[in-house]
Scaffold this active site. Structure first.
Site, mmCIF file in Angstrom:
data_model
loop_
_atom_site.group_PDB
_atom_site.id
_atom_site.type_symbol
_atom_site.label_atom_id
_atom_site.label_comp_id
_atom_site.label_asym_id
_atom_site.label_seq_id
_atom_site.Cartn_x
_atom_site.Cartn_y
_atom_site.Cartn_z
ATOM 1 N N ASP A 155 0.927 -1.171 -0.095
ATOM 2 C CA ASP A 155 -0.117 -0.100 -0.097
ATOM 3 C C ASP A 155 0.940 1.289 -0.093
ATOM 4 O O ASP A 155 0.682 2.370 -0.553
ATOM 5 C CB ASP A 155 -0.924 -0.014 1.188
ATOM 6 C CG ASP A 155 -1.899 -1.288 1.300
ATOM 7 O OD1 ASP A 155 -2.151 -1.737 0.151
ATOM 8 O OD2 ASP A 155 -2.118 -1.699 2.144
ATOM 9 N N HIS A 184 -5.468 -3.306 5.607
ATOM 10 C CA HIS A 184 -4.788 -3.700 4.308
ATOM 11 C C HIS A 184 -6.039 -4.261 3.483
ATOM 12 O O HIS A 184 -5.944 -5.213 2.652
ATOM 13 C CB HIS A 184 -3.744 -4.739 4.565
ATOM 14 C CG HIS A 184 -2.974 -5.260 3.313
ATOM 15 N ND1 HIS A 184 -2.623 -4.510 2.393
ATOM 16 C CD2 HIS A 184 -3.247 -6.644 2.374
ATOM 17 C CE1 HIS A 184 -2.304 -5.137 1.101
ATOM 18 N NE2 HIS A 184 -2.754 -6.192 1.395
HETATM 19 P P1 NAI Z 1 0.354 -18.664 -5.106
HETATM 20 O O1 NAI Z 1 -0.879 -19.584 -5.256
HETATM 21 O O2 NAI Z 1 0.978 -18.289 -6.219
HETATM 22 O O3 NAI Z 1 1.576 -18.994 -4.147
HETATM 23 C C1 NAI Z 1 1.051 -19.547 -2.740
HETATM 24 C C2 NAI Z 1 2.225 -20.664 -2.335
HETATM 25 O O4 NAI Z 1 1.452 -21.002 -1.094
HETATM 26 C C3 NAI Z 1 1.758 -21.894 -3.346
HETATM 27 O O5 NAI Z 1 3.214 -22.095 -3.732
HETATM 28 C C4 NAI Z 1 1.308 -22.991 -2.324
HETATM 29 O O6 NAI Z 1 1.767 -24.260 -2.649
HETATM 30 C C5 NAI Z 1 1.699 -22.399 -1.194
HETATM 31 N N1 NAI Z 1 1.098 -23.128 -0.028
HETATM 32 C C6 NAI Z 1 -0.339 -23.437 0.223
HETATM 33 N N2 NAI Z 1 -0.497 -23.773 1.245
HETATM 34 C C7 NAI Z 1 0.747 -23.920 2.059
HETATM 35 C C8 NAI Z 1 0.950 -24.568 3.139
HETATM 36 N N3 NAI Z 1 0.145 -24.990 4.139
HETATM 37 N N4 NAI Z 1 2.498 -24.206 3.677
HETATM 38 C C9 NAI Z 1 3.044 -23.781 2.830
HETATM 39 N N5 NAI Z 1 3.140 -23.523 1.648
HETATM 40 C C10 NAI Z 1 1.638 -23.287 1.217
HETATM 41 O O7 NAI Z 1 -0.240 -17.298 -4.433
HETATM 42 P P2 NAI Z 1 0.430 -15.953 -4.427
HETATM 43 O O8 NAI Z 1 -0.013 -15.080 -5.742
HETATM 44 O O9 NAI Z 1 1.819 -16.063 -4.225
HETATM 45 O O10 NAI Z 1 -0.339 -15.099 -3.102
HETATM 46 C C11 NAI Z 1 0.090 -15.637 -1.790
HETATM 47 C C12 NAI Z 1 -0.933 -14.938 -0.535
HETATM 48 O O11 NAI Z 1 -0.309 -13.505 -0.593
HETATM 49 C C13 NAI Z 1 -2.436 -14.819 -1.085
HETATM 50 O O12 NAI Z 1 -3.041 -15.109 0.257
HETATM 51 C C14 NAI Z 1 -2.434 -13.391 -1.673
HETATM 52 O O13 NAI Z 1 -3.743 -13.023 -1.481
HETATM 53 C C15 NAI Z 1 -1.665 -12.792 -0.509
HETATM 54 N N6 NAI Z 1 -1.110 -11.497 -1.115
HETATM 55 C C16 NAI Z 1 -0.863 -10.196 -0.295
HETATM 56 C C17 NAI Z 1 -0.655 -9.231 -0.390
HETATM 57 C C18 NAI Z 1 -0.262 -8.096 0.520
HETATM 58 O O14 NAI Z 1 -0.053 -6.933 0.135
HETATM 59 N N7 NAI Z 1 -0.195 -8.600 1.953
HETATM 60 C C19 NAI Z 1 -0.695 -8.843 -2.064
HETATM 61 C C20 NAI Z 1 -0.825 -9.715 -2.734
HETATM 62 C C21 NAI Z 1 -1.194 -11.153 -2.510
#
Ligand code: NAI
Length: 345
Positions: A155, A184
């Site tokens: 942000d 957020h």
């Molecule tokens: P993604 O699906 O590409 O990657 C998530 C990873 O987490 C995958 O490799 C998956 O295998 C792994 N995973 C799932 N369950 C797991 C577990 N129990 N233990 C370890 N790894 C596990 O998703 P992406 O795009 O990387 O997003 C990840 C998270 O970040 C989402 O919740 C998304 O909403 C959040 N996010 C947060 C933002 C922020 O500003 N804080 C901004 C953008 C996304």
């Protein structure tokens, strides 16, 4: 010697974030944990010629705790981008049920194996996943509010970029000059652009009321632009990796033995009543809301102090109103997170 663990390291955010961490000379060990492809990503990054030793950790099944335990052993900092990302039409709240359990279980492992590590939570909805983490840590008797952070730096990065565009200023020069407080998600996000008088004067003379409102709206809902443009392929990953790294880098610098606070504070979503420093928000300001994003000063991997937007940041009446809206929105998300853990076995 600094060990960093990334949980969710093979994902859209996890991979570029791990790459950036591998490039940081302060990191001596980088442990990559994921339920898929952790070894592949670790092998790939391990060929990069920087000192950090990279290890991959992947469980062989649901009951296998050995991989997460090895990834967390003696770690100083755990960054959590594990979970599912937002798809078109999904709000951050829709993600709740899946990501809430993932964060709860990962944090329980951190509590058992690395209770002194700093924890950076990226998994959405951050407004609820951080209260979930706090509740788990409290339940297991190891909650240190100075070491639990919800990563809201994206942000701040967006606010710098969008305001730089509107004022025709290099956005990288705005670092430390805009604060983003609140939560957020949507209208819980509150950019405060009158933090610095020079920028404030420029903004006042150049931004019309409607430009200002558009700016606030774009920071609040900027994530939707990316979700829409990716058309089903997920949410922000590269900008998030950079933002997550920027905050992790602050922590690493604060761990660098200089015993000095990191000078430019970035915001993070933290448990305010637990920080015994300076003016804690009065109840009338906080309205009972315990988690709030504020600019934090870091020292030795923990919060040294924070800047209170009710006391330390100059605000307009408009910004004050935005904060009040944010507080209302946060109440439900925090309760949802806390009750999720209380209802879990
Ligand atoms: P993604 O699906 O590409 O990657 C998530 C990873 O987490 C995958 O490799 C998956 O295998 C792994 N995973 C799932 N369950 C797991 C577990 N129990 N233990 C370890 N790894 C596990 O998703 P992406 O795009 O990387 O997003 C990840 C998270 O970040 C989402 O919740 C998304 O909403 C959040 N996010 C947060 C933002 C922020 O500003 N804080 C901004 C953008 C996304």
């Amino acid at each position: 010697m600094v060990k960093v663990t990334v949980a969710g390291a093979a994902g859209g955010i996890g991979q570029p974030l791990s790459l950036l961490l591998k490039l940081n000379p302060l990191v001596t060990e980088l442990a990559l944990y994921d339920i898929v492809n952790a070894h592949g990503v670790a092998a790939d990054l391990s060929h990069i010629n920087t000192p950090a030793v990279v290890t991959g950790h992947q469980p062989s099944g649901k009951e296998d705790n050995s991989a997460i335990t090895a990834a967390l052993k003696n770690t100083d900092l755990v960054v959590i981008p594990a979970g599912v990302p937002r798809k078109p039409g999904m709000t951050r709240a829709d993600l709740f049920n899946i990501n809430a359990s993932i964060v709860r279980d990962l944090v329980a492992n951190i509590a058992r194996t690395a209770p002194n590590a700093a924890i950076l939570i990226i998994s959405n909805p951050v407004n609820s996943t951080v209260p979930i983490a706090a509740e788990v840590l409290k339940k297991l008797g190891v909650f240190n509010p100075r070491k639990l952070f919800g990563v809201t730096t994206l942000d701040v990065v967006r606010a710098e970029t969008f305001l730089g565009g509107l004022l025709d200023v290099d956005p990288s020069k705005l670092r430390g000059k805009i604060s983003v407080v609140g939560g957020h998600s949507g209208d819980t996000i509150v950019p405060l652009i009158n933090y610095d008088s020079e920028i404030s004067n420029k903004a006042k003379s150049r931004l019309s009321t409607s430009d200002y409102e558009k700016f606030v709206n774009r920071v609040q809902f900027g994530g939707d632009e990316v979700v829409k443009a990716k058309n089903g392929a997920g949410s922000a990953t590269l900008s998030m990796a950079l933002a997550g790294y920027r905050f992790a880098e602050n922590i690493l610098e604060s761990l660098n033995g200089r015993n000095q606070p990191v000078l430019i504070p970035d915001s993070a979503y933290i448990y305010l009543p637990g920080i015994p420093y300076g003016k804690i928000f009065s109840d009338k300001h906080l309205n009972g809301v315990e988690f709030f994003s504020v600019p934090v000063r870091l020292q030795n991997g923990r919060i040294e102090s924070f800047i209170d937007p009710f006391e330390g940041l100059v605000k307009t009446d408009e910004e004050q109103k935005l904060i009040e809206v944010a507080l209302k929105g946060l109440t439900g998300s925090i309760k949802q997170g806390t009750e999720f853990v209380k209802g879990s076995k």
